[in-house]
Design a protein around this motif. Sequence first.
Motif, short mmCIF file in Angstrom:
data_model
loop_
_atom_site.label_atom_id
_atom_site.label_comp_id
_atom_site.label_asym_id
_atom_site.label_seq_id
_atom_site.Cartn_x
_atom_site.Cartn_y
_atom_site.Cartn_z
N ILE A 181 0.85 -1.19 0.00
CA ILE A 181 0.00 0.00 0.00
C ILE A 181 0.89 1.24 0.00
CG2 ILE A 181 -1.84 1.25 1.17
CD1 ILE A 181 -2.68 -1.37 2.46
N SER A 182 0.80 2.02 -1.08
CA SER A 182 1.60 3.24 -1.21
C SER A 182 0.73 4.44 -0.88
CB SER A 182 2.15 3.36 -2.63
OG SER A 182 2.93 2.23 -2.96
N PRO A 183 0.93 5.09 0.25
CA PRO A 183 0.08 6.22 0.63
C PRO A 183 0.16 7.36 -0.38
CG PRO A 183 1.41 5.47 2.50
CD PRO A 183 1.95 4.78 1.29
N ASP A 184 -0.99 7.92 -0.69
CA ASP A 184 -1.05 9.14 -1.50
C ASP A 184 -0.82 10.31 -0.55
OD1 ASP A 184 -1.67 11.34 -3.02
OD2 ASP A 184 -3.59 10.59 -3.74
N ARG A 185 0.45 10.64 -0.37
CA ARG A 185 0.80 11.61 0.68
C ARG A 185 0.19 12.99 0.43
NH1 ARG A 185 5.46 9.04 -0.47
NH2 ARG A 185 6.34 10.86 -1.50
N LYS A 186 0.19 13.41 -0.82
CA LYS A 186 -0.38 14.74 -1.12
C LYS A 186 -1.87 14.78 -0.80
CE LYS A 186 -0.69 18.24 -4.75
NZ LYS A 186 -0.33 18.59 -6.16
N GLY A 187 -2.60 13.75 -1.22
CA GLY A 187 -4.02 13.71 -0.92
C GLY A 187 -4.31 13.57 0.56
N LEU A 188 -3.48 12.79 1.25
CA LEU A 188 -3.68 12.58 2.68
C LEU A 188 -3.43 13.84 3.48
CD1 LEU A 188 -2.10 9.03 3.16
CD2 LEU A 188 -4.52 9.65 3.37
N VAL A 189 -2.44 14.64 3.07
CA VAL A 189 -2.13 15.87 3.80
C VAL A 189 -3.35 16.79 3.81
CG1 VAL A 189 -0.83 18.03 3.65
CG2 VAL A 189 0.37 15.84 3.57
N GLU A 190 -4.05 16.88 2.68
CA GLU A 190 -5.25 17.71 2.62
C GLU A 190 -6.29 17.21 3.63
OE1 GLU A 190 -6.69 17.80 -1.34
OE2 GLU A 190 -4.80 18.51 -2.21
N ILE A 191 -6.45 15.90 3.69
CA ILE A 191 -7.42 15.32 4.62
C ILE A 191 -7.00 15.55 6.07
CG2 ILE A 191 -8.41 13.15 5.43
CD1 ILE A 191 -8.36 12.17 2.54
N PHE A 192 -5.71 15.33 6.36
CA PHE A 192 -5.23 15.50 7.73
C PHE A 192 -5.38 16.95 8.19
CE2 PHE A 192 -2.10 11.82 6.85
CZ PHE A 192 -3.08 10.89 7.17
N ASP A 193 -5.13 17.89 7.28
CA ASP A 193 -5.27 19.30 7.65
C ASP A 193 -6.73 19.65 7.95
OD1 ASP A 193 -2.58 19.69 7.43
OD2 ASP A 193 -2.64 20.65 5.46
N GLU A 194 -7.65 19.10 7.17
CA GLU A 194 -9.08 19.34 7.43
C GLU A 194 -9.51 18.69 8.73
OE1 GLU A 194 -11.50 18.28 4.11
OE2 GLU A 194 -10.33 19.47 2.69
N LEU A 195 -8.91 17.53 9.01
CA LEU A 195 -9.22 16.85 10.28
C LEU A 195 -8.73 17.69 11.46
CD1 LEU A 195 -10.23 14.20 11.66
CD2 LEU A 195 -7.87 13.37 11.47
N GLU A 196 -7.53 18.24 11.34
CA GLU A 196 -6.96 19.04 12.43
C GLU A 196 -7.72 20.34 12.63
OE1 GLU A 196 -2.57 20.79 13.80
OE2 GLU A 196 -2.77 19.49 12.06
N SER A 197 -8.22 20.92 11.54
CA SER A 197 -8.94 22.19 11.65
C SER A 197 -10.39 22.01 12.11
CB SER A 197 -8.94 22.90 10.29
OG SER A 197 -9.69 22.16 9.33
N GLY A 198 -10.83 20.75 12.19
CA GLY A 198 -12.19 20.50 12.63
C GLY A 198 -13.21 20.42 11.51
N GLU A 199 -12.78 20.57 10.26
CA GLU A 199 -13.70 20.48 9.13
C GLU A 199 -14.16 19.04 8.89
OE1 GLU A 199 -12.46 22.68 5.58
OE2 GLU A 199 -10.85 23.55 6.78
N LEU A 200 -13.39 18.09 9.36
CA LEU A 200 -13.72 16.68 9.20
C LEU A 200 -13.72 15.99 10.55
CD1 LEU A 200 -11.61 15.44 6.13
CD2 LEU A 200 -14.08 15.57 6.27
N GLU A 201 -14.54 14.96 10.66
CA GLU A 201 -14.48 14.07 11.81
C GLU A 201 -13.74 12.80 11.41
OE1 GLU A 201 -18.37 13.36 13.24
OE2 GLU A 201 -18.83 15.47 13.63
N GLU A 202 -13.04 12.20 12.36
CA GLU A 202 -12.25 11.02 12.03
C GLU A 202 -13.12 9.88 11.54
OE1 GLU A 202 -8.58 8.40 13.97
OE2 GLU A 202 -9.10 10.38 14.76
N SER A 203 -14.38 9.85 11.95
CA SER A 203 -15.27 8.78 11.50
C SER A 203 -15.57 8.84 10.01
CB SER A 203 -16.60 8.86 12.28
OG SER A 203 -17.24 10.11 12.05
#
Length: 542
Positions: A464-486
């Motif tokens: 499994i090769s992580p899509d690091r660029k795509g994941l960073v966008e998701i992680f940043d939204e998670l940290e800012s509260g725009e996304l829930e981990e669920s």
Amino acid sequence: MVQRGSFHPRNSSTVRFLPRKSSPLALTFQIFCIFAFSVFLFLLVYTRNSLEDEQMQQTFLPRKSQSQSQSQSPQRKVGLVPSPNIPDEQLWDAPFSYGLHPCIKPTAKYKAAINSERYMTVRSNGGLNQMRTGIADMVAVARVMNATLVIPQLDKRSFWHDSRFVSYYSLCFTGMSLITWGTTLVSVFSDTFDENYFIKTLRGDIQIVKELPKELETAPRARKHFTSWASVGYYEETKQLWKDYQVIHVAKSDSRLANNDLPVDIQRLRCRALYQALRFSPPIESLGKKLVERLRSRGGRYIALHLRYEKDMLSFTGCTYGLTDSQSEELKIMRENTNHWKVKRINATEQRAGGFCPLTPKEVGIFLRALGYPSSTQIYIAAGEIYGGDTYLSELKSRFPNIVFKETLATKDELRAFANHATQTAALDYIISVESDVFVPSYSGNMARAVEGHRRFLGHRKTISPDRKGLVEIFDELESGELEESSLPHLVQPMHLNRQGAPRKRYGPSPGIKGRGRFRTEESFYENPYPECICNSKKHSE
């Protein structure tokens, strides 16, 4: 007696099957039924074939199409219901291989090796996997140039911190494993690889000797930096050096052969050298297999995580996300003081946004949980010392408590022989990673590429090769509260459907790049040896 030619309709049994004249309405109805049934059959077959074609296309997507499909992920939604438990086979099983298998036997045109009085000496540079692929290249180059290969010397550079390091000015004693060559220290081949097995396995391809003949030790030699990603034609021209020299010394071995457009027999020779002949030394092989067995006995299946969150990697890439100011400054000073690292000023924010940073331990934990792996999953950490130690590892352990290291699998006595020999301990990580049920690299370095290629060769084991660029966008939204981990599984899982090591042909150069620079953008032959060393026919099977 029946008279020929006579026919009595009323007495014949065939009368009951004679068609009656149909009305126009009945005839129309029959035609309509036949047409409707034909349409139904067509749609059924078409739908089935479309699904099969879609599966094949997802597996063999070219680079451009694959990147486009990955970017079209579902819209982000906050508070989505967690995805249901994923079946074990979906989490652990290798991708469908479509009958592909290793094929490295020479073609009918391939000729056996002949003895040569021309010799090639090599200093193999870089870390373990850079040296391994470089040695495989040199085997192929020696074949093209009709040279006898002298067992390569292995480079030991600054960040490999081998216990046998001494300064350049130290004396070189007979019988020690360390010798000096110019201004670089090197180690003997047999410290890491099975020298006799290497020579024996390749004897039908090239002649290999352990050292130069005595009469040539002081003979003048051509010292050559071969061109990177060179073609067979380049080495055919280089054979002119034999007119003036009997010995050619190769100063660097990494990336000396092109990835593509080489004869199939040369490509298969590279695979025979890397995947068959270049076996680790018996002590490394033995301990590596023991550690794999212990992992299996502890928890059965396991993920090998190549966690590149090490000091030198973070300093080299300029990645400081999540670090303290003092740690960031420490990495900056290290980069500035390392002469052979050319780039000194790096914008850490832009670097991370572009997907050029290793995932942090915390990000890896979030990523694996989003893929559906339960917290009980056994994870083997294939890496050196993690920067920041338990401070950052705890964020991974909080999600996956069953973390395993070499030090927790092997006894102190078993590891004592490898203490401070980073090349050898990296070899242990390599063995355990290749044999894992799932391999996940947090960064696409030499180790990640080499392990992925080996696992593809062995049957497209799940990588499994992580899509690091795509994941960073998701992680940043998670940290800012725009996304829930669920909600992450609904975003992360579709993003990685086509990044799990399924069969596909090797990527060519990136579009729009001209000149020799395009070779640098090609996917490494050793990252994906398909199609030359992986076939769907039995003709050239392993």
